[in-house]
Design a protein around this motif. Structure first.
Motif, PDB file in Angstrom:
ATOM      1  N   ALA A  33      -7.863  -0.108   3.057  1.00 56.76           N
ATOM      2  CA  ALA A  33      -7.475  -0.326   1.666  1.00 56.76           C
ATOM      3  C   ALA A  33      -7.078  -1.607   1.455  1.00 56.76           C
ATOM      4  CB  ALA A  33      -6.220   0.650   1.205  1.00 56.76           C
ATOM      5  N   ILE A  61      -4.280   2.663  -3.290  1.00 55.58           N
ATOM      6  CA  ILE A  61      -5.669   2.928  -3.262  1.00 55.58           C
ATOM      7  C   ILE A  61      -6.387   3.170  -4.417  1.00 55.58           C
ATOM      8  CG2 ILE A  61      -7.472   4.212  -2.270  1.00 55.58           C
ATOM      9  CD1 ILE A  61      -5.569   4.743   0.161  1.00 55.58           C
ATOM     10  N   MET A  70     -13.755   3.444   1.534  1.00 57.15           N
ATOM     11  CA  MET A  70     -12.594   3.839   1.386  1.00 57.15           C
ATOM     12  C   MET A  70     -12.423   5.336   1.637  1.00 57.15           C
ATOM     13  SD  MET A  70      -9.548   2.617   0.893  1.00 57.15           S
ATOM     14  CE  MET A  70      -8.733   3.764   2.206  1.00 57.15           C
TER      15      MET A  70
END
Length: 320
Positions: free
Chosen positions: A105, A292, A269
């Motif tokens: 992240a 995030i 991610m």
């Protein structure tokens, strides 16, 4: 014809970026799995040997054979190789010390960094809304890193440094894309990894500098242990994924505008979160989830703006 060719090149570049990030996610997983047993330079050297063999067997025959070593820009290849080697070292050390999702992240300020660098070094246009998106992404990073609090750890700065170096590498890619093929760029990256890890290993592979005080430092400085047969498959995976990712990401930034290709890298991610849950039983914290969301949201907003403005881009001729 130009207006039709530009979206086609950008689309191919976007798919190359997503495929590259899938490859790199396997690299991140493999490095994390090996980080408690082996030395970083040992893993990188073994991976580079496998990558060189894979490149020679699967890519070189379709990239001009030995002509792939021919280049007009040796200095640029060296600079590009140094950037990506240093970026990988910083990211891998961060992976050794942090949950994989958190490290990835933080690293994903790279699309934001690339967008900013593309203005300074490439003369590409980034409007005020995209600058706001970049600022929001940086806020997301701060929420994960939490500077000034008890939760802060210095290792969290390593993926951020890696992201900046990674962005710098892509600036060089864009500068030399008209004269250098993806195969040529890839082989020189592999050779830079091979030579640099061999030199570092020659001087510190006996572990004389290891203090064992920090996971990242131990990963960097520990002695080279014998390779366990059970870990051989991970090294092979690293070699295949590394060369595939390097070739694909080079193509992505040769074919697409840098600020356009970068947000597609966010596909990593959810993969990183999946690896963390399945292999390491780690979930992002509440702060990490919020960070995030901001990082990904800002990148996706830039992508949406790219489509909504509908700007026509002039694309040069490429060597393939």
């Amino acid at each position: 014809m130009t207006s039709l060719a530009a979206p086609s090149s950008n689309t191919v570049g976007a798919f190359c970026a997503m495929a590259a990030i899938l490859c790199f996610s396997f690299v991140d997983l493999g490095i994390k799995l090996l980080s408690e047993t082996y030395a970083l330079h040992q893993v990188v050297l073994l991976r580079s040997v496998v990558s060189l063999a894979v490149f020679g067997a699967l890519i070189m025959p379709f990239s001009g054979g030995l002509g792939v070593f021919r280049t007009r820009r040796p200095g640029a290849h060296l600079l590009r190789g140094v950037f990506i080697v240093c970026a990988n070292v910083c990211l891998f050390l961060g992976l050794a010390a942090m949950p994989i999702a958190d490290a990835v992240a933080i690293f994903f300020i790279s699309p934001l960094a690339i967008a900013a660098m593309s203005v300074v070094f490439l003369g590409e246009t980034v409007g005020p809304r995209r600058w706001i998106a970049i600022a929001v992404g940086l806020v997301g990073v701060l929420m994960i890193v939490q500077p000034g609090t008890a939760a802060f750890q210095a290792a969290s700065l390593l993926p951020a440094i890696a992201a900046i170096l990674y962005g710098a590498m892509h600036m060089v890619t864009r500068k030399i894309r008209d004269t250098e093929s993806a195969g040529t760029m890839t082989i020189y990256v592999i050779l830079t990894f091979l030579v640099s890890s061999a030199i570092i290993g020659f001087f510190i592979s006996d572990g004389r500098f290891e203090a064992g005080a920090h996971p990242a430092l131990s990963f960097l400085l520990r002695a080279w242990p014998p390779l366990e047969s059970a870990d051989l498959w991970v090294i092979v995976m690293l070699g295949f994924a590394g060369v595939g990712g390097s070739w694909l990401i080079t193509q992505a930034y040769r074919l697409s505008e840098a600020a356009f290709a970068a947000p597609f890298e966010y596909v990593a991610m959810p993969i990183a979160i999946f690896w963390g849950v399945v292999f390491f039983d780690t979930w992002p914290t509440a702060n990490a989830w919020a960070g995030i969301a901001l990082i990904i949201g800002s990148g996706l907003y830039m992508l949406w703006r790219e489509h909504s403005t509908g700007r026509t881009r002039e694309q040069p001729r490429y060597r393939r």
